[in-house]
Scaffold this motif. Structure first.
Motif, PDB file in Angstrom:
ATOM      1  N   GLU B  38       0.847  19.798 120.731  1.00 17.54           N
ATOM      2  CA  GLU B  38       0.426  19.003 121.885  1.00 17.54           C
ATOM      3  C   GLU B  38       1.174  17.675 121.834  1.00 17.54           C
ATOM      4  N   PRO B  39       1.360  17.066 123.000  1.00 17.03           N
ATOM      5  CA  PRO B  39       2.071  15.781 122.992  1.00 17.03           C
ATOM      6  C   PRO B  39       1.148  14.667 122.497  1.00 17.03           C
ATOM      7  N   ASP B  40       1.731  13.689 121.852  1.00 15.33           N
ATOM      8  CA  ASP B  40       0.920  12.504 121.558  1.00 15.33           C
ATOM      9  C   ASP B  40       0.766  11.726 122.874  1.00 15.33           C
ATOM     10  N   ARG B  41       0.565  10.458 122.865  1.00 14.57           N
ATOM     11  CA  ARG B  41       0.325   9.727 124.113  1.00 14.57           C
ATOM     12  C   ARG B  41       1.394  10.054 125.172  1.00 14.57           C
ATOM     13  N   GLU B  75      10.222  16.530 122.268  1.00 17.44           N
ATOM     14  CA  GLU B  75       9.323  16.140 123.369  1.00 17.44           C
ATOM     15  C   GLU B  75       8.527  17.340 123.877  1.00 17.44           C
ATOM     16  N   GLY B  97       4.892  13.489 125.774  1.00 12.91           N
ATOM     17  CA  GLY B  97       5.157  12.592 124.654  1.00 12.91           C
ATOM     18  C   GLY B  97       5.840  13.353 123.543  1.00 12.91           C
ATOM     19  N   THR B 100       3.437  17.039 118.704  1.00 16.63           N
ATOM     20  CA  THR B 100       2.780  16.990 117.389  1.00 16.63           C
ATOM     21  C   THR B 100       2.155  18.357 117.101  1.00 16.63           C
ATOM     22  N   ARG B 101       1.938  18.622 115.827  1.00 18.25           N
ATOM     23  CA  ARG B 101       1.254  19.820 115.332  1.00 18.25           C
ATOM     24  C   ARG B 101       1.895  21.138 115.796  1.00 18.25           C
TER      25      ARG B 101
END
Lengths: 491, 131
Positions: B38-41, B75, B97, B100-101
């Motif tokens: 998933e994207p961070d901010r 991204e 963003g 992540t993960r």
């Protein structure tokens, strides 16, 4: 829907669907398998995909699937198709996205008891020296200009840079360099993906594994390969990384128009293709050869890094930490080769998607070009065929046979072959449980992702021993040595 | 709407949409879900414009664009605004963003049996990914 009744049994190990089965078939479809394993293969779309392969223009002989065959996209995995040149087709989907994914086998000078006290440290060191997992960059950075040289030269580039020895190249399929490579046929995106990944393992089912030779089945051939019971060996399984994926994607997309231009009707858009002597076909061949060279160079850098791991870990204890190359083979590739078809020697484009070469001894010189010959030491014996098992299970070293030249265009299986989807494997097996089980069995595991580990659980694969029994009995290759895993590192 | 479906060797999703725009957007969400990431901010915004010969090729080009941005730039995009979409062209604004993960990268988006079908006001397709 293909059923068991649609096959006629040609021998204990060969099952055929005749061209009369479907109007668009140009040649028969042959499955090398046992009666029992046929049921498993019919459990997904493997047979349908094998039959689809027979529809491609220029197909000769028969489309073949190895006993490790399973459902893919376009071609089935484990599929072999030869097309007659000059105007037979080449299909990017018949090579796959990981161009020249392959396996390398290195032999050490050490016995199991000598390495046992250091195995855990060694696996940690291999994990540190060989970047692996999602999005990990390699340890070597290249410039745009260097990348073009690498794409043209393959493992020879690694030799010039000090990452290889002359012997390594000699004991690599095609000498680790396909001369047809044309770096100008790669998109800027493909090159961008390749710039940072040289010397990285990747994720999925790619691995570095430390094994012990558990049993020898052919003493003379094993001796020629430098293998003996109790010897420590290393397998490296990787490919052309993001660069190869991008080349395949670019050309599968471009060929969507080529099939319209050449009026090629297909049962599946993933099978898109173009005559090898067309501009599109030649462009893909040049790009594919360049991506294959990237993979040869990549496995060579990984070899260099594994050698560094062995030296760092073992040099305080022994001077015999060196690793020597047994062989390196591709199992996702298309190659121009000369074969006998209906008594005539003709040039073919042989697609092997999830299948390896299995050339036997005493091959007439005309079969291979001079820069694509077997190493002198193997010429009278046959080519090593490397068949890695699923994680935690045995792997095999086989030797190619003359019979494979007649039966499968000199091809053999490339592994165990999946039977369970990744999704189901993740629901069936917890990565952490699997790791505990493997370690209870004495196998040291270094894995970046537990989910990824679960997807590769042995339960998701066929029994590699059963697969090898079939190719041995069918005469596609002969058993030489069985390897048992001691340590595995994966992304 | 999307649903992951069984495939022996790779990943596949079935996607439904009330129109072509929804199908394209949900296909992107489905591919994101397969990666586990998933994207961070959501601080990055890109406008993406693509052309292709037919809707299926356009769909592959769209998903490949996102897969490329994930592998090369790290991204991931989770919010989409379709600015224009025809059978041969897509113009879309994507916000996201840094990924992540992620525990699975999409190697490639395949054309395997790819066909976008419209029936009773619903668009649907099945996409197989090489992983």
């Amino acid at each position: 829907m293909v059923t068991r009744n649609d096959f006629r049994q040609l021998s204990d190990w060969v099952w055929e669907v005749p061209p009369s089965f479907r109007e668009d078939m140009r040649v028969p479809a042959r499955l090398f398998t046992s009666s029992e394993m046929l049921n498993s293969i019919l459990g997904d779309k493997t047979a349908e995909q094998l039959i689809n392969m027979t529809t491609l223009p220029g197909a000769v002989g028969w489309a073949a699937a190895m006993p490790d065959a399973h459902q893919g996209y376009g071609f089935c995995i484990g599929g072999v198709l030869a097309t007659k040149l000059p105007d037979g087709i080449i299909s990017p989907g018949g090579v796959g996205y990981d161009i020249n994914c392959g396996v390398r086998l290195l032999r050490s000078e050490l016995r199991q008891e000598e390495i046992a006290p250091h195995l855990s440290t060694l696996m940690t060191s291999i994990d540190q020296y060989c970047p692996s997992g999602v999005g990990r960059a390699g340890r070597t950075r290249v410039t745009d200009r260097e990348l073009d040289r690498l794409l043209a030269q393959g493992a020879k580039w690694a030799l010039e840079k000090g990452y290889a020895r002359q012997d390594d190249l000699e004991y690599t399929e095609s000498g680790g360099r396909l001369p047809g490579a044309d770096p100008s046929k790669l998109s800027p995106r493909a090159k961008k993906r390749g710039l940072t990944q040289v010397g990285s393992l990747g994720a999925g089912n790619h691995f570095v594994e430390v094994d012990v030779v558990e049993e020898i089945f052919d003493e003379a051939v094993a001796e020629a390969f430098g293998l003996s019971t109790g010897l420590i060996v290393v397998q490296i399984h990787s490919g052309s990384r993001g660069l190869g994926h991008q080349v395949a994607s670019d050309y599968v997309r471009r060929f969507q128009q080529a099939v319209i231009k050449y009026d090629i009707r297909l049962p599946d858009r993933e099978l898109v293709c173009a005559p090898l002597n067309s501009r599109e076909g030649a462009d893909y061949f040049g790009a594919m050869c360049a991506a294959a060279n990237y993979a040869f160079a990549n496995r060579q850098l990984l070899t260099h890094q594994v050698r560094q791991s062995f030296e760092k870990t073992l040099s305080p204890h022994t001077r015999r930490f060196d690793l020597h190359q047994v062989y390196d083979i591709a199992h996702n590739i298309a190659k121009v080769e000369t074969h006998s078809v209906e008594g005539q020697r003709i040039k073919l484009c042989v697609h092997r998607k999830g299948a390896t070469r299995a050339f036997g001894p005493s091959i007439p010189e005309s079969v291979l070009s001079t820069d694509d010959d077997l190493p002198a030491a193997y010429r009278s014996i046959g080519q090593p065929v490397l068949v890695p098992g699923s994680m935690g299970t045995a792997s095999w070293v086989l030797v190619g046979t003359e019979s494979s030249m007649q039966q499968s265009f000199g091809s053999c299986c490339h592994g165990a072959g999946r039977t369970m989807s990744r999704t189901k494997a993740k629901k069936t097996v917890w990565g952490s449980d699997l790791r505990t089980q493997l370690e209870a069995d004495g196998i040291v595991v270094r894995a970046g992702s537990m989910a990824s580990l679960a997807e590769e659980a042995p339960v998701a694969y066929k029994d590699v021993d059963a697969v090898v029994d079939i190719v041995h009995s069918a005469g596609l290759a002969r058993k030489v040595a069985r390897l048992r895993p001691l340590g595995v590192m994966k992304g | 709407m999307f649903k992951e479906i069984e495939h022996t060797a790779d990943y596949a999703i079935k996607v439904w949409g009330a129109d072509l725009s929804e199908l394209f957007v949900d296909a992107a969400h489905g591919m994101n879900a397969l990666t586990g990431g998933e994207p961070d901010r959501p601080e990055i915004s890109r406008e993406i414009a693509l052309e292709a010969a037919d809707p299926e090729t356009l769909l592959v080009a769209w998903l490949e664009e996102l897969a490329f941005l994930m592998e090369v730039e790290g991204e991931m995009y989770s919010h989409f605004e379709v600015l224009a979409l025809t059978h041969t062209a897509l113009w879309i604004r994507a916000r996201g963003g840094l990924a992540t993960r992620v525990d699975k990268l999409i190697k490639a988006v395949t054309f395997h049996n790819l066909a976008i079908r419209e029936s009773k006001g619903t668009y649907e397709t099945t996409i197989v990914f090489d992983v």
